[in-house]
Design a protein around this motif. Structure first.
Motif, PDB file in Angstrom:
ATOM      1  N   GLY A  39       0.812  -1.213   0.000  1.00  0.00           N
ATOM      2  CA  GLY A  39       0.000   0.000   0.000  1.00  0.00           C
ATOM      3  C   GLY A  39       0.845   1.262   0.000  1.00  0.00           C
ATOM      4  O   GLY A  39       0.582   2.208  -0.743  1.00  0.00           O
ATOM      5  N   ALA A  40       1.891   1.271   0.812  1.00  0.00           N
ATOM      6  CA  ALA A  40       2.770   2.448   0.887  1.00  0.00           C
ATOM      7  C   ALA A  40       3.472   2.686  -0.447  1.00  0.00           C
ATOM      8  O   ALA A  40       3.588   3.832  -0.900  1.00  0.00           O
ATOM      9  CB  ALA A  40       3.801   2.265   2.004  1.00  0.00           C
ATOM     10  N   CYS A  42       2.423   1.782  -3.408  1.00  0.00           N
ATOM     11  CA  CYS A  42       1.414   2.260  -4.370  1.00  0.00           C
ATOM     12  C   CYS A  42       1.057   3.720  -4.096  1.00  0.00           C
ATOM     13  O   CYS A  42       0.860   4.501  -5.034  1.00  0.00           O
ATOM     14  CB  CYS A  42       0.171   1.379  -4.323  1.00  0.00           C
ATOM     15  SG  CYS A  42       0.421  -0.268  -5.034  1.00  0.00           S
ATOM     16  N   GLU A  43       0.994   4.099  -2.827  1.00  0.00           N
ATOM     17  CA  GLU A  43       0.730   5.502  -2.505  1.00  0.00           C
ATOM     18  C   GLU A  43       1.857   6.406  -3.002  1.00  0.00           C
ATOM     19  O   GLU A  43       1.595   7.544  -3.402  1.00  0.00           O
ATOM     20  CB  GLU A  43       0.500   5.674  -1.003  1.00  0.00           C
ATOM     21  CG  GLU A  43      -0.869   5.159  -0.579  1.00  0.00           C
ATOM     22  CD  GLU A  43      -1.228   5.503   0.845  1.00  0.00           C
ATOM     23  OE1 GLU A  43      -0.915   6.636   1.280  1.00  0.00           O
ATOM     24  OE2 GLU A  43      -1.819   4.644   1.522  1.00  0.00           O
ATOM     25  N   GLU A  44       3.088   5.905  -3.014  1.00  0.00           N
ATOM     26  CA  GLU A  44       4.196   6.679  -3.587  1.00  0.00           C
ATOM     27  C   GLU A  44       3.949   6.939  -5.074  1.00  0.00           C
ATOM     28  O   GLU A  44       4.208   8.041  -5.568  1.00  0.00           O
ATOM     29  CB  GLU A  44       5.526   5.930  -3.412  1.00  0.00           C
ATOM     30  CG  GLU A  44       6.026   5.899  -1.999  1.00  0.00           C
ATOM     31  CD  GLU A  44       7.261   5.024  -1.830  1.00  0.00           C
ATOM     32  OE1 GLU A  44       7.835   4.560  -2.853  1.00  0.00           O
ATOM     33  OE2 GLU A  44       7.648   4.782  -0.672  1.00  0.00           O
ATOM     34  N   ILE A  46       1.067   7.166  -6.487  1.00  0.00           N
ATOM     35  CA  ILE A  46      -0.017   8.149  -6.549  1.00  0.00           C
ATOM     36  C   ILE A  46       0.549   9.546  -6.299  1.00  0.00           C
ATOM     37  O   ILE A  46       0.212  10.498  -7.003  1.00  0.00           O
ATOM     38  CB  ILE A  46      -1.134   7.790  -5.544  1.00  0.00           C
ATOM     39  CG1 ILE A  46      -1.785   6.461  -5.948  1.00  0.00           C
ATOM     40  CG2 ILE A  46      -2.170   8.908  -5.464  1.00  0.00           C
ATOM     41  CD1 ILE A  46      -2.648   5.824  -4.867  1.00  0.00           C
ATOM     42  N   GLU A  47       1.453   9.652  -5.314  1.00  0.00           N
ATOM     43  CA  GLU A  47       2.096  10.935  -5.027  1.00  0.00           C
ATOM     44  C   GLU A  47       2.891  11.446  -6.229  1.00  0.00           C
ATOM     45  O   GLU A  47       3.003  12.643  -6.441  1.00  0.00           O
ATOM     46  CB  GLU A  47       3.033  10.815  -3.818  1.00  0.00           C
ATOM     47  CG  GLU A  47       2.323  10.640  -2.501  1.00  0.00           C
ATOM     48  CD  GLU A  47       1.558  11.875  -2.075  1.00  0.00           C
ATOM     49  OE1 GLU A  47       2.023  12.999  -2.356  1.00  0.00           O
ATOM     50  OE2 GLU A  47       0.495  11.701  -1.465  1.00  0.00           O
ATOM     51  N   LEU A  74      -6.478   2.125  -0.861  1.00  0.00           N
ATOM     52  CA  LEU A  74      -5.908   2.730  -2.073  1.00  0.00           C
ATOM     53  C   LEU A  74      -7.003   3.319  -2.954  1.00  0.00           C
ATOM     54  O   LEU A  74      -6.836   4.389  -3.534  1.00  0.00           O
ATOM     55  CB  LEU A  74      -5.115   1.691  -2.867  1.00  0.00           C
ATOM     56  CG  LEU A  74      -3.746   1.322  -2.340  1.00  0.00           C
ATOM     57  CD1 LEU A  74      -3.155   0.167  -3.146  1.00  0.00           C
ATOM     58  CD2 LEU A  74      -2.809   2.524  -2.353  1.00  0.00           C
ATOM     59  N   VAL A  77      -7.929   6.646  -1.471  1.00  0.00           N
ATOM     60  CA  VAL A  77      -6.898   7.655  -1.732  1.00  0.00           C
ATOM     61  C   VAL A  77      -7.044   8.179  -3.157  1.00  0.00           C
ATOM     62  O   VAL A  77      -7.034   9.392  -3.395  1.00  0.00           O
ATOM     63  CB  VAL A  77      -5.475   7.075  -1.506  1.00  0.00           C
ATOM     64  CG1 VAL A  77      -4.412   8.007  -2.047  1.00  0.00           C
ATOM     65  CG2 VAL A  77      -5.237   6.787  -0.031  1.00  0.00           C
TER      66      VAL A  77
END
Length: 135
Positions: A39-40, A42-44, A46-47, A74, A77
């Motif tokens: 998840g982290a 994948c969030e990167e 997205i960022e 996710l 987000v």
């Protein structure tokens, strides 16, 4: 349980198709041990500007509630950023579980990555592969 290569968490494979669309191939197991890391990472993405994230679940053999929660998080987000999460190639067993949980109404499962991409991406860029594993 181990991934095919013998490691507990095989490398997360990312296929970048265009500036705002990314396909991430999930490992064979998505559970308490690795869901937060996936998840982290994948969030990167997205960022970094990804607004369409396709999770390729074709290799997933085990998915626990931590993995399901990570996928839903996710999706939230991306929703908050006017983006979209698409889940592709989930096994028949987990598609049934997805439906029983009612998640198919908020996050439908696409039969293939190509279906999830809806034909938007073609050509050589579809073969670009990067690793998110911080080895």
């Amino acid at each position: 349980m181990n991934d095919r290569d013998g490691s507990r968490f095989s490398m997360l494979r990312v296929r970048v198709h265009q500036a705002d669309t990314t396909v991430v191939r999930l490992p064979s197991e998505v559970d308490l041990e690795n869901a937060s890391d996936i998840g982290a990472r994948c969030e990167e993405l997205i960022e970094e500007g990804c607004t369409t994230l396709v999770l390729d679940a074709s290799d997933v053999q085990y998915l626990d509630s931590s993995g399901v929660s990570m996928i839903v998080a996710l999706s939230r987000v991306l929703d908050s950023r006017a983006g979209v999460l698409r889940l592709a190639a989930l096994s028949d067993h987990y598609q049934q579980v997805w439906g029983l949980l009612g998640l198919d109404t908020i996050l439908p499962v696409f039969p293939t990555v190509h279906a999830a991409l809806d034909g938007r991406v073609t050509g050589a860029c579809a073969d670009t592969v990067e690793s998110l594993d911080p080895a």
